[in-house]
Each structure stands twice: as C-alpha cells, then as structure tokens.
Design a protein around this motif. Structure first.
Motif, PDB file in Angstrom:
ATOM      1  N   ALA A  21     -41.477 -21.387  37.438  1.00 30.22           N
ATOM      2  CA  ALA A  21     -41.515 -19.999  37.888  1.00 30.22           C
ATOM      3  C   ALA A  21     -41.118 -19.858  39.354  1.00 30.22           C
ATOM      4  CB  ALA A  21     -42.910 -19.426  37.666  1.00 30.22           C
ATOM      5  N   ASN A  22     -41.361 -20.909  40.146  1.00 34.48           N
ATOM      6  CA  ASN A  22     -41.045 -20.802  41.576  1.00 34.48           C
ATOM      7  C   ASN A  22     -39.635 -21.249  41.904  1.00 34.48           C
ATOM      8  OD1 ASN A  22     -43.518 -19.791  42.345  1.00 34.48           O
ATOM      9  ND2 ASN A  22     -44.433 -21.848  42.318  1.00 34.48           N
ATOM     10  N   PHE A  23     -38.905 -21.664  40.916  1.00 31.59           N
ATOM     11  CA  PHE A  23     -37.537 -22.109  41.187  1.00 31.59           C
ATOM     12  C   PHE A  23     -36.665 -20.903  41.496  1.00 31.59           C
ATOM     13  CE2 PHE A  23     -36.890 -26.647  39.911  1.00 31.59           C
ATOM     14  CZ  PHE A  23     -38.241 -26.967  39.872  1.00 31.59           C
ATOM     15  N   PRO A  24     -35.583 -21.109  42.273  1.00 29.91           N
ATOM     16  CA  PRO A  24     -34.710 -19.978  42.604  1.00 29.91           C
ATOM     17  C   PRO A  24     -34.145 -19.341  41.334  1.00 29.91           C
ATOM     18  CG  PRO A  24     -33.787 -22.064  43.381  1.00 29.91           C
ATOM     19  CD  PRO A  24     -35.150 -22.359  42.910  1.00 29.91           C
ATOM     20  N   SER A  25     -33.893 -18.030  41.413  1.00 24.66           N
ATOM     21  CA  SER A  25     -33.441 -17.314  40.219  1.00 24.66           C
ATOM     22  C   SER A  25     -31.918 -17.249  40.158  1.00 24.66           C
ATOM     23  CB  SER A  25     -33.999 -15.904  40.222  1.00 24.66           C
ATOM     24  OG  SER A  25     -33.506 -15.228  41.357  1.00 24.66           O
ATOM     25  N   GLU A  26     -31.256 -17.829  41.105  1.00 21.25           N
ATOM     26  CA  GLU A  26     -29.799 -17.767  41.115  1.00 21.25           C
ATOM     27  C   GLU A  26     -29.285 -18.881  42.007  1.00 21.25           C
ATOM     28  OE1 GLU A  26     -27.207 -16.824  39.229  1.00 21.25           O
ATOM     29  OE2 GLU A  26     -28.283 -14.922  39.179  1.00 21.25           O
ATOM     30  N   ALA A  27     -28.089 -19.383  41.712  1.00 17.28           N
ATOM     31  CA  ALA A  27     -27.465 -20.363  42.594  1.00 17.28           C
ATOM     32  C   ALA A  27     -26.162 -19.776  43.086  1.00 17.28           C
ATOM     33  CB  ALA A  27     -27.223 -21.661  41.853  1.00 17.28           C
ATOM     34  N   ASP A 186     -28.241 -10.390  44.683  1.00 18.83           N
ATOM     35  CA  ASP A 186     -28.022 -11.813  44.403  1.00 18.83           C
ATOM     36  C   ASP A 186     -26.821 -12.077  43.521  1.00 18.83           C
ATOM     37  OD1 ASP A 186     -30.026 -12.764  45.820  1.00 18.83           O
ATOM     38  OD2 ASP A 186     -31.048 -13.774  44.157  1.00 18.83           O
TER      39      ASP A 186
END
Lengths: 221, 664
Positions: A21-27, A186
């Motif tokens: 859940a804490n991982f980035p939502s976009e690269a 984003d």
C-alpha cells in the motif's frame, strides 16, 4: 501435499503478507509499463524504417546514376540532386524542438506545472512548423512519386516520416492542451516523459534519413 | 486439498475477492460486452473467432481436395480454385495460426505470471476488433466472388496492376495490414505483461516455459511484421490509380524480387511465430503429465531464443529458384540446416522429461506425442528442402505442400489441440470428454497422414501445386484420391471436436481448480478464474509454484480495491516496484477499430480514405487520451523509489537462488 497445514499460512492461519500500500502509485521512467510499451512501439517503427532504408539501397543498384537524370524537362537536368535549403532549415527546426521537449520532461519530475505548459507548447509549435515545412519539402525532391522507383522510395520515406511528425504533434498537442486546462497530474507527467522519448526518436531517425535522402546521392558520385 | 486452500485464498470467495469484485465486473448489456477489456474475455473471443476461421478455411481445403480427387474433374473451375487456395492459405496463416497462438498468450500469460490483466487492456480490446475487421473483409470479399486469387504470398508481377486488375489483390493487402496491426498489439501486451507484472519472486529464470515461448514469439512479431506491412503498403500503392508508384515495376527501376525479399523476411520468421508458442504448450503439457520438473529448463529457453534469432536468417531459402548469387544461397542453406539444432535440442529435452517421469497418457499428452512424431518427419523434409539442388527440383510442387503441412499442422496444430484439451477446464470450469478427445486425435492423426504423406510422392512425381486439375495420363489419380479421403477423415475428426466442445461446455465434468495436478500459477485459482484473476497476489519461490507448497508463501496485499490496480515488479528479479492502475472498460477501442476497419475497406477504392480516416482517428484518440485520473493521487518524488526500508516492512527474501524443494 498435506505438509502445509502445520506452517503459518496453512488452513486457518493467516498467511504472511507483503503490504504494497505504501509503494508509489506511478513510475515516471523505465519502470513504467507505458515506457516499455513505447520502447516496443519504437522497435516496430525502427524495423519498418529499416525495411524502407534497405529498399532505398536495393533500388539504388538498379540505376546507373542516383538520382537518375531528369529528361522529361527542357533542358534536361543531368544531376537532379534533391535541394538542400528547405530540408536543412527543417532539420534545424526539429533539432531545436528537442530542447523544449527535454525541458518539459525534466519539469515533470519536479511536477512544475507552469514550466511543463510553456516548454511543451513551444515544442509542439516547433513540431507544427516542421510539418508545414515538410509539405513544402516534397518539391525539393524534383521527381514525383510516380516518375520512377527513385521518386517512389524518396517520397515514401519523407511521407512516412511526415506521418510520424503529425502523430507526435497530435499526441503532444493533446497532452499540452490537457495540462493547460486541467493541470499536471501524475499520469500526464508520466505520459509527457514517455512521449518525449518518442519525440527524440522521431527527430533522431530523421537525422539519418536526411543524410540518406539529401547527402548520400551527392557523396557517392 | 491444497488446491482448494489456494483457490479460497486467491479467488472470489475470499474477503478480498468480494471487495474487488464490483470494480472488476463489466457493465451489463451489449455495450458493456463490447467495452470489456478483460484479457480473458478478449482472448476467448480471439480463440473462438480463430477456430471459426480455421473451420471455414478447412472447408475450402475440402472443396479443393474434392476437385483434385480425380483427373480432369469439373467440380470447380480455375478462377474459383485460385480464390480457394489463396483464401485458404491467407486465412490459415493470418487469421488462424498467428492470432490463436497470441490469443493463448493473452489468456495465459497474465495468469501464469500471477497478475490481474494485461498491461494495456484497452489496446488489447482494440487489437481484437481490428483483427475481426480484417477477417470479415477477406471473407465477405470471397463470398462476393472478389476473393484474392494470387496465392497467400501474392508475388508481383502476378499481383501487380498489369496482371491482376480489379480489387482482389488490394483486398488481400489491406487485410494483411489490418491483421498485422492486431498481431503487433498482442505482442506488445505479452512482452510488457511478462516483463513488468510478474508475481514477486518469479525471476526471469523461473517463469513458465510457455511464457518464455510467448515472449520470444512476441519479439519475433515485433521485428518481422513491419516488413510485411511495408510490402502490403507498397503493393497497393503500385496498384492504386492516381498513386501508381513503381516499387515493383522493372520498367521504371523497380524490382519484383524485392517483394519476395521483403515478404519472406517476414514470412520465414512467421513460421517460427506459429511454431514457438506450440513448443511452449508442449513444454507445459509434458511437465504436467510427466509429474516432474522439465528436463533442461535452461537449454529449452536458450533453444527458443536461438530459434528466434536464426529464424531471421533463413528467408532466402524460399527463393532458391530465383537468380541469386551462389554465395548467398550457400549461406542460407547453412542457416536453414543450423536451425534444426535448437529444434532437436528441444525434442530431446521433452523425450528425456517423459523418460524420467511417470507419464499419464491423457488426451493433451496424446496430441503432444503425435506432434513429436510428425514434427520430426516435417523437420526431415525441411532439411532436404534447405539443399539448393533438391529445392530446385521440387520447387512449387506438392512436395513443398506436404513439407509445410507437416511442420505447420504437425508442429503447431497438434500441440494447439493438446493445449485446448489442457486449458479448456481452466477457461470454462468443465472437462472435455476424454473418449471423444481420443477419437478426435486418432481420426485426425490418421486423416492427416493419409492426406499429406501421399503429397510427398506426388511432388516427387512432379505434380505442381496451385493447379486446379491434371490429366489422367500422369497416373496421379489414385494417390490424389487417397489424399482426398484423408481430408474427409480430418473433417470428420474436427466435427467430433466441435461437438465435444459444445457438449462439454454445458455437460462436461466439473473441473475444479487443478484437474491435472499441474504446477503453474493459473491452476492455483478457480476455473474459470475470477475477473480479477488473483484476489491477493501470489508470490513464488521456484519454477513450479504449486508443487512447492505455494500456500506457505507470503501473499501480496495493499493494492487498491477502488480501482483496477496491479503490482509492477522489477524486470529481472521480480521484486516489488510500484503499483500501476490499469484502464477500465471502454467502448473507444471498438470505435477506433471500426474506423480502422472502414478505412482499410475504403482504401481499396480510393486514396482519399486517408485524410478522412485521419480526422476520425484524431477524434476518437482525443477522447481516448482525455482520460483524467479517476481519483486524485498523492504527488510523489523520484527519490521515493530509493527510500530506505522501514523497520516494520517485511523483508523480501524471495529472490534467493536456492533450488526449491519439490513437494509431491
């Protein structure tokens, strides 16, 4: 396959978990699937241009002189090299357009909305200028597409590249309008960075094609 | 039962599954159906459509065989016969073989790597509809008696404006362009899904062999298909009034041979594009039914990759009867023989796997055994044809027809049927009948050999291909009749297959999650899978997840239940990287394909289709691009990727190279 029950994660026991859940939502770079999709698109496009370029050299072997003398006008043109001025100006326009596109995609990393808006707009305007110049540029080829195989392949190379110029203008144009009207988020930051790669490719391959169409005939005589 | 434990954890019965369900459902009604972007929906549509084209092209083959059953038969005239063999070949190659292989990839790759959908779901839907448009164009044309009639590779100058007036060749060329767009789309989907969305821990050296096969195939598509699209662009430009280019017109410096080069630069890799996925099926089926890890995972993968490279260096062996330099011919003879090496390695690995396991002779394995036999036979004649001197003798005879049907049907359709029996339970939740399956296999096997083995002899006796009849004095009647009988036997066996599928769809035995005790991830979830595939994403520690106590592995949680989200992992080691939102359902792909399909029909008649379609494309694409974010997202910085691990975050030790122990 019954050994599992005694370990955690078997029947009745909650399994160990990895919480993302804490991982980035976009690269914003090569980590993004869209970046990969675009890279593969460029592989497809590059293979297509390779076939066009191979065909160009293949036809070359069918002609004594390249380009062939133009004899249906008076006086005949013995060495109808494609004309340089307009094409060179257009090359410069395209090379210059790299700068604003580079600035725009860097600004996406900082999420600097105003910078993206302005730089992308300048880039797209330069792209549109190049499209207009390209339509005029066809006359520099002297031959028509239906005169001979030389005319057919050079028109096709210019035409297919023109198609790419237009696609990139439409794509980045739409995105720029989006950022002006709805702001930078984003997703569009990522998209602008990916289309910048496409833009570099369209300009980059033109450097070679420009040499092929305009300079190669002069260099082989 | 472990299968039930895993199915409960990953499926729609879990608490997480119930939360995910609403967002992944498709909308009701016909619009919702057309707008679906679920990879399973799209892939099944591909498979059904491709099998329908297979049946139709098979009917054409039976018509041709009927005409050839005896000398000077008057059943079909030369003009119709030309259309029949052209549409048969074109359909089998462009509308059946390539699409169905990619369709299995689109269905299975996301399941096998443990993710919820392909990387670009809307693009995927577009690919299917464009393919359908291309197929309809060809078949409607055939029904209107304007079917292409210049052979499936439509050589110039026969296909040029001088010798083929009318619209038949233009229809062929535009159909090729249309279907290649769809092939390229599917290839991109498969590669990106396999490279970016794998389950945590599934490093590149652990992905199932079918996924490897799909990835290699997709790369071949990416580098081969642009060539045929160039050829199918040049050809109509040469033919079109008002355009009249001279690419293939020798009088104006063009070159007819260039067409053959460009076409076969695509055409030979095409053979491997059809064959490599089939080897993927074989590896999966052999592993499962031997009940042991595959023998030589690494050599198998390297063979696939080697085939992928060498496949691009063979194309000139289709052109040995043209005036090419001897040096060049010698080179292509060498490379044509070279490619037998990786194929041989694969065959030996499969045999070793069967040898070292306890094979269960179910229908899928039966098809694979048939494949090994026939493919080896086809490979033999392939090595013969690689030799210039033999090739010159049998060029354009039935020997060549026999050869490529052995490698294409033996090498691809047999594994394909095996794959269908193998994965049908996963797709529908029901088993196919084993009895009918065995009838199907044996009739097909016998019919196939009856049809195509005699063609070797006919070819050696000099019977040319693509000729609608022959005179009695040639003495070919008996052999031809045998081949025709074989074709009817194959027809009956396919009929049994169709009946089996239709019956089992409703009345087959319930399959359960893992009816074959197979090791790969798609068998960890219910059959048919939930629309989101995996409620909690699985993690793996080895190559054979379900044989290695998958239920002991951690699961991935924390993905959004409000939007369609998947986890992206690193390309090499499959460590978690970031979350990635997939696009939802949309009618736009269908509309875009509609515009594209209409464009390619209109282009047969007028070049003005280009500007009109361009405007329509921009309108639809603008709507497509104009997708805002569905909900505001937190801004993030580039450094976020490199942030240090928090103390309470789980340690990811799944990338360890320690060989996993196989639990049996």
């Amino acid at each position: 396959m019954t050994a599992a029950t005694t370990h955690h994660g078997g029947n009745g026991m909650p399994p160990a978990t990895i919480d993302v859940a804490n991982f980035p939502s976009e690269a914003l770079d090569y980590r993004s699937p869209i970046w990969w999709g675009n890279a593969l698109l460029l592989c497809i496009e590059t293979s297509m241009f390779m076939i066009l370029i191979s065909s160009y050299f293949y036809f070359r072997t069918n002609f004594q002189l390249w380009p062939p003398p133009k004899v249906d006008v008076f006086p005949p043109i013995y060495r109808p090299y494609p004309l340089l001025p307009l094409a060179t100006v257009n090359l410069v326009v395209l090379l210059v357009s790299l700068v604003p596109m580079f600035i725009a995609q860097r600004a996406c990393l900082e999420m600097n909305e105003r910078k993206v808006q302005i730089a992308a707009t300048i880039g797209v305007v330069l792209g549109l200028v190049s499209v207009v110049l390209r339509f005029k540029e066809f006359n520099s080829l002297i031959f028509r597409w239906d005169d001979n195989a030389y005319g057919s392949i050079t028109w096709t190379i210019l035409g297919v590249h023109l198609m790419h110029l237009m696609i990139m203008c439409v794509e980045d144009g739409l995105m720029t309008i989006y950022v002006w009207t709805k702001g930078l988020d984003d997703k569009h930051a990522r998209d602008i960075r990916v289309t910048a790669v496409y833009w570099y490719w369209v300009v980059g391959i033109w450097v070679f094609l420009y040499w092929l169409v305009y300079w190669y005939p002069r260099m082989i005589q | 039962m472990t299968a039930d434990v895993t199915a409960r954890r990953f499926g729609y019965d879990s608490a997480l599954g119930r939360e995910l369900n609403p967002i992944w459902q498709r909308k009701p009604g016909i619009i919702g159906w057309l707008a679906s972007t679920n990879h399973k929906d799209i892939a099944i549509r591909y498979i059904v459509t491709a099998f329908i084209f297979f049946g139709l092209a098979g009917i054409l083959a039976i018509l041709m065989r009927t005409q050839l059953a005896r000398a000077e038969n008057g059943f079909i005239g030369p003009d119709l016969y030309n259309q029949l063999f052209t549409v048969h070949g074109t359909t089998m190659m462009f509308l059946f073989a390539v699409p169905i292989m990619e369709a299995f990839g689109l269905y299975l790759v996301p399941l096998m790597v443990g993710t919820r959908n392909v990387a670009f779901p809307r693009l995927n839907a577009f690919g299917y509809y464009v393919y359908l448009a291309g197929g309809l164009q060809l078949w409607v044309a055939l029904l209107l008696n304007t079917g292409p009639d210049t052979g499936w590779f439509s050589y110039v100058t026969l296909a040029g404006p001088q010798f083929s007036p009318g619209k038949r060749v233009d229809i062929w060329a535009n159909m090729v362009t249309t279907t290649e767009i769809s092939a390229l789309v599917a290839a991109v989907e498969i590669i990106v899904t396999a490279f970016k969305q794998r389950a945590v821990g599934m490093s590149l050296n652990r992905i199932p062999l079918f996924v490897w096969a799909s990835v290699v195939t997709s790369f071949m598509v990416i580098f081969a298909m642009p060539a045929v699209m160039t050829a199918s662009g040049f050809l109509p430009m040469d033919r079109m009034p008002h355009i009249n280019t001279h690419f293939f017109n020798p009088a104006e410096g063009g070159d007819a041979l260039l067409y053959q080069h460009i076409f076969w630069f695509f055409g030979h890799p095409e053979v491997y594009i059809i064959f490599i996925p089939a080897t993927g099926f074989v590896s999966e089926i052999v592993t499962t039914f031997s009940g042991r890890p595959v023998f030589g995972y690494l050599p198998l993968v390297l063979s696939l990759i080697a085939t992928g490279f060498i496949g691009f260096g063979l194309w000139v062996h289709h052109m040995f009867a043209t005036p090419l330099p001897h040096m060049g011919q010698a080179f292509f003879t060498g490379s044509s023989m070279l490619i037998a090496i990786p194929s041989g390695i694969q065959v030996f690995c499969w045999i070793a796997t069967l040898w070292g396991g306890r094979p269960r002779l179910r229908t899928p394995l039966l098809w694979v055994l048939g494949f090994i036999t026939l493919f080896v036979l086809g490979g033999m004649t392939g090595v013969m044809l690689a030799s210039v001197s033999i090739d010159l003798q049998v060029h354009d005879t039935f020997f060549v027809v026999a050869h490529f049907h052995y490698v294409l049907i033996g090498g691809s359709v047999f594994p394909l049927f095996g794959a269908f029996y193998y994965w049908f339970p996963k797709m529908t939740g029901r088993m196919l009948s084993e009895t009918a399956g065995k009838w199907h296999f044996w009739l097909f096997f016998i019919g196939f050999n009856l049809t195509f083995f005699p063609m070797h002899l006919l070819g050696l006796h000099g019977m040319p291909r693509r000729v609608y009849t022959y005179i009695p004095e040639t003495g070919w009647s008996g052999t031809n009749l045998l081949a025709t009988i074989g074709a009817y036997v194959m027809g009956v066996s396919v009929l049994i297959f169709v009946i089996n599928v239709i019956r089992s769809r409703k009345h087959g035995a319930i399959a359960g999650a893992n009816p074959w005790q197979a090791p790969s991830l798609e068998w960890a979830i219910e059959s048919p899978p939930a629309r989101f595939n995996f409620a909690a994403l699985p993690t793996v520690r080895g190559r054979y997840a379900l044989w290695e106590a998958l239920e002991r592995n951690p699961i991935v949680v924390g993905l959004s239940t409000e939007k369609r989200e998947v986890l992206c992992t690193t390309t090499l080691d499959a460590q978690p990287e970031h979350r990635y939102e997939l696009s939802g359902d949309s009618i736009l792909p269908f509309l875009l394909a509609l515009v594209t399909g209409a464009f390619f029909v209109a282009l047969v008649f007028t070049p003005w289709a280009v500007p009109v379609a361009a405007v329509l494309w921009i309108v639809v694409l603008a709507a497509w691009f104009w997708r805002g974010t569905e909900q505001p997202m937190e801004l993030h910085k580039a450094e976020e990727y490199h942030r240090p691990r928090k103390p309470d975050e789980p340690q990811l030790a799944l990338g360890s190279r320690k060989p996993a122990e196989v639990v049996q």
